[in-house]
Design a protein around this motif. Structure first.
Motif, PDB file in Angstrom:
ATOM      1  N   ALA A 119       0.810  -1.218   0.000  1.00 42.68           N
ATOM      2  CA  ALA A 119       0.000   0.000   0.000  1.00 42.68           C
ATOM      3  C   ALA A 119       0.845   1.271   0.000  1.00 42.68           C
ATOM      4  O   ALA A 119       0.333   2.362   0.209  1.00 42.68           O
ATOM      5  CB  ALA A 119      -0.935   0.003   1.206  1.00 42.68           C
ATOM      6  N   ALA A 120       2.156   1.157  -0.237  1.00 39.45           N
ATOM      7  CA  ALA A 120       3.030   2.324  -0.220  1.00 39.45           C
ATOM      8  C   ALA A 120       2.828   3.159  -1.482  1.00 39.45           C
ATOM      9  O   ALA A 120       2.373   2.651  -2.512  1.00 39.45           O
ATOM     10  CB  ALA A 120       4.481   1.890  -0.101  1.00 39.45           C
ATOM     11  N   ASP A 121       3.176   4.442  -1.403  1.00 40.24           N
ATOM     12  CA  ASP A 121       2.928   5.369  -2.509  1.00 40.24           C
ATOM     13  C   ASP A 121       4.019   5.361  -3.583  1.00 40.24           C
ATOM     14  O   ASP A 121       3.721   5.314  -4.782  1.00 40.24           O
ATOM     15  CB  ASP A 121       2.784   6.789  -1.955  1.00 40.24           C
ATOM     16  N   TYR A 122       5.280   5.451  -3.155  1.00 42.30           N
ATOM     17  CA  TYR A 122       6.374   5.582  -4.139  1.00 42.30           C
ATOM     18  C   TYR A 122       6.412   4.495  -5.221  1.00 42.30           C
ATOM     19  O   TYR A 122       6.725   4.799  -6.378  1.00 42.30           O
ATOM     20  CB  TYR A 122       7.730   5.613  -3.431  1.00 42.30           C
ATOM     21  N   PRO A 123       6.124   3.226  -4.878  1.00 42.13           N
ATOM     22  CA  PRO A 123       6.198   2.217  -5.944  1.00 42.13           C
ATOM     23  C   PRO A 123       5.324   2.568  -7.157  1.00 42.13           C
ATOM     24  O   PRO A 123       5.716   2.314  -8.304  1.00 42.13           O
ATOM     25  CB  PRO A 123       5.714   0.941  -5.238  1.00 42.13           C
ATOM     26  N   ALA A 124       4.152   3.194  -6.918  1.00 46.27           N
ATOM     27  CA  ALA A 124       3.277   3.562  -8.039  1.00 46.27           C
ATOM     28  C   ALA A 124       3.965   4.584  -8.945  1.00 46.27           C
ATOM     29  O   ALA A 124       3.887   4.501 -10.173  1.00 46.27           O
ATOM     30  CB  ALA A 124       1.950   4.100  -7.516  1.00 46.27           C
ATOM     31  N   ARG A 182      -3.087   6.229   6.864  1.00 44.07           N
ATOM     32  CA  ARG A 182      -2.644   7.147   5.795  1.00 44.07           C
ATOM     33  C   ARG A 182      -2.118   6.414   4.569  1.00 44.07           C
ATOM     34  O   ARG A 182      -1.739   7.023   3.580  1.00 44.07           O
ATOM     35  CB  ARG A 182      -1.589   8.141   6.274  1.00 44.07           C
ATOM     36  N   TYR A 183      -2.027   5.112   4.611  1.00 42.83           N
ATOM     37  CA  TYR A 183      -1.613   4.345   3.429  1.00 42.83           C
ATOM     38  C   TYR A 183      -2.755   4.344   2.406  1.00 42.83           C
ATOM     39  O   TYR A 183      -3.899   4.682   2.734  1.00 42.83           O
ATOM     40  CB  TYR A 183      -1.295   2.901   3.816  1.00 42.83           C
ATOM     41  N   ALA A 184      -2.433   3.914   1.179  1.00 40.80           N
ATOM     42  CA  ALA A 184      -3.426   3.912   0.107  1.00 40.80           C
ATOM     43  C   ALA A 184      -4.345   2.701   0.219  1.00 40.80           C
ATOM     44  O   ALA A 184      -3.876   1.574   0.354  1.00 40.80           O
ATOM     45  CB  ALA A 184      -2.715   3.907  -1.239  1.00 40.80           C
ATOM     46  N   ILE A 185      -5.670   2.938   0.149  1.00 38.25           N
ATOM     47  CA  ILE A 185      -6.601   1.830  -0.065  1.00 38.25           C
ATOM     48  C   ILE A 185      -6.539   1.511  -1.562  1.00 38.25           C
ATOM     49  O   ILE A 185      -6.468   0.359  -1.955  1.00 38.25           O
ATOM     50  CB  ILE A 185      -8.023   2.198   0.403  1.00 38.25           C
ATOM     51  N   VAL A 186      -6.518   2.572  -2.357  1.00 39.12           N
ATOM     52  CA  VAL A 186      -6.159   2.490  -3.771  1.00 39.12           C
ATOM     53  C   VAL A 186      -5.447   3.796  -4.130  1.00 39.12           C
ATOM     54  O   VAL A 186      -5.912   4.874  -3.779  1.00 39.12           O
ATOM     55  CB  VAL A 186      -7.396   2.315  -4.678  1.00 39.12           C
ATOM     56  N   ALA A 204      -4.056  -1.952  -3.896  1.00 40.50           N
ATOM     57  CA  ALA A 204      -5.192  -2.802  -4.263  1.00 40.50           C
ATOM     58  C   ALA A 204      -4.867  -4.290  -4.237  1.00 40.50           C
ATOM     59  O   ALA A 204      -5.748  -5.122  -4.038  1.00 40.50           O
ATOM     60  CB  ALA A 204      -5.699  -2.406  -5.647  1.00 40.50           C
ATOM     61  N   ALA A 205      -3.591  -4.623  -4.467  1.00 42.32           N
ATOM     62  CA  ALA A 205      -3.226  -6.043  -4.552  1.00 42.32           C
ATOM     63  C   ALA A 205      -1.985  -6.301  -3.698  1.00 42.32           C
ATOM     64  O   ALA A 205      -1.569  -5.455  -2.916  1.00 42.32           O
ATOM     65  CB  ALA A 205      -2.984  -6.427  -6.010  1.00 42.32           C
ATOM     66  N   SER A 206      -1.370  -7.470  -3.865  1.00 43.64           N
ATOM     67  CA  SER A 206      -0.229  -7.800  -3.016  1.00 43.64           C
ATOM     68  C   SER A 206       1.017  -7.008  -3.412  1.00 43.64           C
ATOM     69  O   SER A 206       1.990  -6.962  -2.671  1.00 43.64           O
ATOM     70  CB  SER A 206       0.058  -9.295  -3.099  1.00 43.64           C
ATOM     71  N   CYS A 207       0.977  -6.399  -4.603  1.00 43.45           N
ATOM     72  CA  CYS A 207       2.134  -5.643  -5.088  1.00 43.45           C
ATOM     73  C   CYS A 207       1.631  -4.630  -6.109  1.00 43.45           C
ATOM     74  O   CYS A 207       0.593  -4.843  -6.745  1.00 43.45           O
ATOM     75  CB  CYS A 207       3.117  -6.618  -5.742  1.00 43.45           C
TER      76      CYS A 207
END
Ligand code: FAD
Ligand code: FES
Ligand code: FES
Lengths: 267, 170
Positions: A119-124, A182-186, A204-207
């Motif tokens: 659910a971290a932001d930077y990977p996106a 504060r993590y992303a649900i999506v 949204a998923a495991s990664c």
């Protein structure tokens, strides 16, 4: 916490050799994910190698059409850096929305990527911007870096040194955040770079993952309505106390459209 | 194996031999006996343990004391106004009833001071977002926001006065 030996080397070379010497040794950057894991005894590294004293891991700079951010750059530094605000404003905005002020003053880009929380932001951002992760051994493309649930292509003694982001023509990140953690649900990061569009989804998923059907539609027409009917099937998505897989599937399309709208308005 | 850490806390140099597992919050409370820094959750959620590390608000329960090697630390005990009395933020919390039980207050004050130093005239939304990492079970936050707004005005006025006194430009 289980007992560990602590080292604070001054150079990358020393840090790498310390990590190599003891099996299970771990790097420590901001500690905002690792310290909680140590407290809960979810991790038991015999050696911690603190990267906080290594000057060569710091710094943020623009080189032509590439933004280079050092692994030890704190989230607050990325959020406030002129180079990021002018080069990739969506990335500055993403960093400003991670956790809270105190977490942003310690957490780092390198730590967030190595941790690869689902659910971290930077990977996106890294995946949508097609960034390159530089380590003390090699350069890894975003598509090959994120492997699965909290799993990356990094070897146990490999250290992220910097991340190179090609500047997009337009980009935006929209996060539907869990108000408590504060993590992303999506969270959806949309980027158009050199005529190619990439869409990455976190939370949204495991990664983190790309939505290629959306990318194709947006390459044809970069507008929210182009992806209004594209749905990510619920069967591979997370169901937990925060949201069901069906709800997340619905959210991805809604949030992706909002990200496209935001990218179009340049905000 | 124990390690030696040195840092400057509230203007004074300190050195101690500690277990590397020692958290900064633990170091401040148990080694230095500065118990104004509270530990509420011990999981990085509530912000009661907020201190300034090299001028930035951080949660002292979520960082090792060893990571603060060589750093300059400010805890609530080191906070004071230009005249040596209460800092404008502390005075404003008192004046506007920004506290009830007071458990969250040291962390609130530390984070709020850092916030106002970076946003001179913060709007209400900026204050609410900025205090996101500090939980209060008593006040309902309204009076905390009022206190921070009042303190921000005072701090801006103090800065202007200090600049004028030094013969600089406000
Ligand atoms: C209250 C709270 C709220 C949060 N909210 C969010 C949020 O909304 N969104 C979000 O994305 N994150 C959030 N986080 C996590 C935060 O962003 C962390 O800072 C981040 O995930 C890890 O970065 P770090 O520098 O603290 O890494 P650390 O905790 O120091 O390390 C994490 C892992 O990465 C490894 N590592 C660290 N640096 C390197 C390196 N350079 N090379 C190789 N391996 C390395 C470590 O060995 C460890 O396994 C939150 C954390 C807290 C405590
Ligand atoms: S005690 Fe540190 S955040 Fe709650
Ligand atoms: S005043 Fe009691 S927790 Fe805030």
């Amino acid at each position: 916490m289980y007992a560990f030996a602590y080292h604070r080397p001054a150079t990358l070379k020393q840090a790498a050799s310390l990590l190599r010497k003891t099996e299970g040794a771990k790097a420590l950057s901001g500690g905002q994910s690792l310290i909680p894991a140590l407290k809960m005894r979810l991790a038991d590294p015999p050696v911690l190698v603190d990267l906080g004293g290594i000057a060569e891991l710091r710094g943020i700079r623009l080189e032509g059409t590439t933004l280079i951010i050092g692994a030890m750059a704190r989230h607050a530094e990325v959020a406030a850096a002129k180079e990021v605000m002018t080069g990739i404003p969506a990335l500055a905005q993403l960093a400003a929305g991670i956790g809270d002020r105190q977490v942003r003053n310690l957490g780092t880009l390198g730590g967030a990527l190595a941790n690869n929380d689902p659910a971290a932001d930077y990977p996106a951002a890294v995946l949508a911007l097609d960034a390159v992760i530089h380590t003390n051994k090699r350069a890894i493309s975003a598509d090959r870096f994120f492997k699965g649930l909290m799993e990356t292509a990094l070897k146990p003694d490999e250290i992220i040194t910097a991340v190179a982001f090609p500047l997009p023509t337009r980009a935006a990140y929209v996060k539907f955040r869990n108000p408590a953690s504060r993590y992303a649900i999506v969270g959806v990061f949309v980027a158009e770079t050199a005529g190619r569009v990439r869409v990455a989804v976190t939370g949204a998923a495991s990664c983190v993952f790309r939505v290629k059907p959306m990318e194709k539609k947006l390459a044809g027409k970069f507008a929210p309505e182009a992806i209004a009917k594209v749905r990510v099937a619920a069967d591979k998505l997370n169901s937990d106390i925060h949201a069901s897989a069906e709800y997340r599937s619905h959210l991805i399309t809604v949030i992706a459209q909002r990200a496209v709208t935001a990218a179009l308005s340049g905000k | 194996m124990n390690i030696t850490v040195s840092m400057t806390v509230n203007g004074k140099p300190v050195t101690a031999e500690i277990d590397p597992r020692t958290l900064l919050a633990q170091f401040i409370r148990e080694n230095l006996r500065l118990t104004g820094t509270h530990v509420g959750c011990d999981t990085g959620q509530c912000g009661a343990c907020t201190v300034h590390l090299n001028g930035h608000a951080v949660k002292a329960c979520n960082i090792l004391a060893a990571q603060a090697q060589g750093a300059t630390l400010l805890t609530i005990e080191g906070v004071r106004g230009v005249d040596g009395g209460l800092h404008p933020m502390q005075a404003a919390f008192r004046e506007h009833h920004g506290l009830q039980c007071g458990f969250c207050t040291p962390g609130m004050v530390m984070n709020a001071i850092d916030l106002v130093q970076r946003h001179l005239h913060p709007a209400e939304e900026v204050i609410r977002a900025g205090l996101d990492g500090n939980l209060c079970r008593c006040t309902g936050y309204h009076n905390i926001v009022k206190a921070v707004q009042a303190a921000a005005a005072r701090m801006a006025a103090d800065t202007t006065a200090a600049t004028l006194k030094q013969g600089g430009q406000a």
